[in-house]
Design a protein around this motif. Structure first.
Motif, PDB file in Angstrom:
ATOM      1  N   ALA A  66      -8.147  -4.875  14.514  1.00 21.77           N
ATOM      2  CA  ALA A  66      -6.729  -5.235  14.557  1.00 21.77           C
ATOM      3  C   ALA A  66      -6.135  -5.246  13.151  1.00 21.77           C
ATOM      4  N   VAL A  67      -6.886  -5.799  12.194  1.00 14.15           N
ATOM      5  CA  VAL A  67      -6.415  -5.807  10.802  1.00 14.15           C
ATOM      6  C   VAL A  67      -6.202  -4.378  10.313  1.00 14.15           C
ATOM      7  N   SER A  68      -7.161  -3.506  10.603  1.00 15.72           N
ATOM      8  CA  SER A  68      -7.058  -2.116  10.167  1.00 15.72           C
ATOM      9  C   SER A  68      -5.845  -1.428  10.773  1.00 15.72           C
ATOM     10  N   ALA A  69      -5.618  -1.655  12.067  1.00 14.68           N
ATOM     11  CA  ALA A  69      -4.480  -1.021  12.729  1.00 14.68           C
ATOM     12  C   ALA A  69      -3.165  -1.453  12.098  1.00 14.68           C
ATOM     13  N   LEU A  70      -3.036  -2.738  11.824  1.00 12.30           N
ATOM     14  CA  LEU A  70      -1.798  -3.225  11.210  1.00 12.30           C
ATOM     15  C   LEU A  70      -1.664  -2.707   9.782  1.00 12.30           C
ATOM     16  N   ARG A  71      -2.784  -2.592   9.084  1.00 11.29           N
ATOM     17  CA  ARG A  71      -2.720  -2.098   7.705  1.00 11.29           C
ATOM     18  C   ARG A  71      -2.265  -0.643   7.662  1.00 11.29           C
ATOM     19  N   THR A 110      -0.097   0.763   9.229  1.00 10.47           N
ATOM     20  CA  THR A 110       1.355   0.927   9.333  1.00 10.47           C
ATOM     21  C   THR A 110       1.946   1.303   7.978  1.00 10.47           C
ATOM     22  N   SER A 111       1.120   1.255   6.936  1.00 10.63           N
ATOM     23  CA  SER A 111       1.578   1.686   5.611  1.00 10.63           C
ATOM     24  C   SER A 111       2.063   3.135   5.647  1.00 10.63           C
ATOM     25  N   VAL A 112       1.491   3.951   6.554  1.00 11.83           N
ATOM     26  CA  VAL A 112       1.922   5.346   6.667  1.00 11.83           C
ATOM     27  C   VAL A 112       3.389   5.411   7.089  1.00 11.83           C
ATOM     28  N   ILE A 113       3.756   4.539   8.028  1.00 17.09           N
ATOM     29  CA  ILE A 113       5.151   4.521   8.492  1.00 17.09           C
ATOM     30  C   ILE A 113       6.057   4.004   7.386  1.00 17.09           C
ATOM     31  N   PHE A 114       5.604   2.957   6.701  1.00 17.15           N
ATOM     32  CA  PHE A 114       6.393   2.442   5.579  1.00 17.15           C
ATOM     33  C   PHE A 114       6.586   3.525   4.518  1.00 17.15           C
ATOM     34  N   ALA A 115       5.517   4.283   4.237  1.00 16.36           N
ATOM     35  CA  ALA A 115       5.621   5.359   3.249  1.00 16.36           C
ATOM     36  C   ALA A 115       6.618   6.414   3.700  1.00 16.36           C
ATOM     37  N   ALA A 116       6.603   6.731   5.017  1.00 14.87           N
ATOM     38  CA  ALA A 116       7.547   7.723   5.542  1.00 14.87           C
ATOM     39  C   ALA A 116       8.982   7.234   5.400  1.00 14.87           C
ATOM     40  N   LEU A 117       9.187   5.958   5.672  1.00 16.16           N
ATOM     41  CA  LEU A 117      10.538   5.399   5.546  1.00 16.16           C
ATOM     42  C   LEU A 117      10.980   5.353   4.083  1.00 16.16           C
ATOM     43  N   ILE A 159      -3.127  -0.288  19.177  1.00 11.88           N
ATOM     44  CA  ILE A 159      -3.748   0.634  18.225  1.00 11.88           C
ATOM     45  C   ILE A 159      -3.349   2.073  18.535  1.00 11.88           C
ATOM     46  N   ALA A 160      -3.345   2.418  19.823  1.00 11.55           N
ATOM     47  CA  ALA A 160      -2.961   3.776  20.229  1.00 11.55           C
ATOM     48  C   ALA A 160      -1.509   4.062  19.861  1.00 11.55           C
ATOM     49  N   LEU A 161      -0.619   3.087  20.062  1.00 10.87           N
ATOM     50  CA  LEU A 161       0.793   3.281  19.708  1.00 10.87           C
ATOM     51  C   LEU A 161       0.961   3.524  18.215  1.00 10.87           C
ATOM     52  N   ILE A 162       0.238   2.759  17.404  1.00  5.75           N
ATOM     53  CA  ILE A 162       0.330   2.920  15.952  1.00  5.75           C
ATOM     54  C   ILE A 162      -0.210   4.285  15.542  1.00  5.75           C
ATOM     55  N   ALA A 163      -1.311   4.733  16.160  1.00  5.79           N
ATOM     56  CA  ALA A 163      -1.874   6.051  15.846  1.00  5.79           C
ATOM     57  C   ALA A 163      -0.891   7.163  16.186  1.00  5.79           C
ATOM     58  N   HIS A 211       0.839  -1.211   0.000  1.00  5.42           N
ATOM     59  CA  HIS A 211       0.000   0.000   0.000  1.00  5.42           C
ATOM     60  C   HIS A 211       0.866   1.251   0.000  1.00  5.42           C
ATOM     61  N   ALA A 212       1.929   1.236   0.803  1.00  8.14           N
ATOM     62  CA  ALA A 212       2.851   2.374   0.832  1.00  8.14           C
ATOM     63  C   ALA A 212       3.530   2.557  -0.516  1.00  8.14           C
TER      64      ALA A 212
END
Length: 279
Positions: free
Chosen positions: A233-238, A240-247, A120-124, A16-17
C-alpha cells in the motif's frame, strides 16, 4: 490506514516528483544523479554523528539495499539510453506497486484486502494514462527490458528497506545510514563522470544537491510510513509521484494534454481513496 499516514506518503510522492523534475530538466542526467546522491550523503553524515546506531539485525538490509540501488542506477541509465524518459519512467514505476505487494505477501506475510488491490490497479492504470501519448508509439525491446529491470530493482529495495527499517529500532538512524551509504554511488559515478561533474556550473551543483536533499526527505517519509502500513500500500501511494510529475510537467513545462493528465489524476485519487479506506 490513517489519514495522517496517507498524507505523509502523498507528501513524499510530491517531493519525489519534484526532484525527478530537477533531473529531467538537467542537461547531463547521469552527473546530476551523482549530485543528487551527494545530496543524500552530506546531511546523512551530519545525522549519524548524533543518532544511535541502527540494530545489528538491520545492517544486512542496509547493505542489500545499497547493492540493489547500484542495479537500479545501472538499469535506469541503460533504460534512458535506449528510450525516452516519458516512456521508460511510467513502465518502471507502474509495475512497482503490484510487485511490492506480491513480494510482501510471499516474504513478509502481508496480505492486502481486495479493495486495496483495486486501488493499486487504478493507480497503475493512471500511471500509464499519464504518459499514453509516448507509450502508444511503441517501446523498443532494449528500453522495455531495462525499464522492467528498473521496476524490479525498485520493488526489491522497497521490500528490503521496509523490513530493514522495522528491525532497525530507530527509523531516523536507518534513514541516516541509508543516506550515507549513497557515498558508494557518488564514488562510482565520480569515477565514470568525474570530469563532466567538475565542469558543471555552480548553479547546477547547488540544484543537484538540493534535489538530493529533497529526495532524501521524501524517502525518509516513506521509511517512516512503512512502520505503520503494509509495504504494498505504501508503494502504491508513493508511485503517485508519476502523476504529480505529469501535472508538474503540464503546469510548469507546458508538456502533454491536460484532459489526459486530469483523468490520470482522478483515477489516482480514486486509487488512493480505495487503499486508504481498505486498511
Amino acid at each position: 490506514m490513517t489519514t495522517g499516514i496517507v498524507l505523509i506518503i502523498l507528501s513524499a510522492a510530491l517531493l519525489h516528483a519534484t526532484w525527478n523534475t530537477i533531473v529531467k530538466t538537467a542537461g547531463d542526467r547521469t552527473s546530476t544523479l551523482g549530485l543528487v546522491a551527494l545530496g543524500h550523503v552530506i546531511p546523512g553524515l551530519v545525522m549519524v554523528t548524533v543518532l544511535p546506531f541502527p540494530s545489528v539485525e538491520s545492517w544486512p538490509y542496509l547493505i542489500a539495499s545499497t547493492v540493489i540501488h547500484f542495479g537500479y542506477f545501472y538499469m535506469l541509465g541503460q533504460a534512458y539510453k535506449h528510450g525516452d524518459l516519458s516512456v521508460v519512467y511510467p513502465i518502471a514505476r507502474g509495475i512497482v506497486p503490484a510487485l511490492v505487494s506480491l513480494w510482501a505477501m510471499l516474504f513478509v506475510g502481508e496480505i492486502l484486502p481486495a479493495q486495496a488491490w483495486y486501488g493499486i490497479a487504478l493507480i497503475a492504470v493512471a500511471i500509464q494514462i499519464s504518459s499514453w501519448a509516448a507509450l502508444r508509439h511503441g517501446v523498443g525491446r532494449a528500453a522495455l527490458f531495462f525499464a522492467l529491470g528498473t521496476g524490479f530493482c525498485i520493488s526489491g529495495y522497497s521490500l528490503v528497506d521496509g523490513v530493514g527499517v522495522r528491525l532497525s529500532g530507530d527509523t531516523l538512524s536507518y534513514w541516516a545510514w541509508h543516506s550515507v551509504l549513497h557515498i558508494f554511488i557518488v564514488g562510482f559515478i565520480a569515477l565514470r563522470r568525474g570530469n563532466a561533474i567538475r565542469a558543471l556550473p555552480r548553479r547546477t551543483w547547488m540544484i543537484g544537491i538540493l534535489g538530493g536533499i529533497v529526495s532524501m526527505t521524501a524517502y525518509g517519509l516513506v521509511l517512516y510510513a512503512k512502520n505503520f502500513a503494509p509495504l504494498g500500500a505504501v508503494s502504491a501511494l508513493r508511485e503517485t509521484s508519476v502523476i504529480f510529475a505529469a501535472l508538474i510537467g503540464f503546469v510548469f513545462l507546458g508538456e502533454g494534454n491536460w484532459r489526459r493528465r486530469l483523468l490520470a489524476a482522478v483515477l489516482m485519487a480514486g486509487g488512493v481513496a480505495l487503499i486508504g479506506l481498505s486498511i
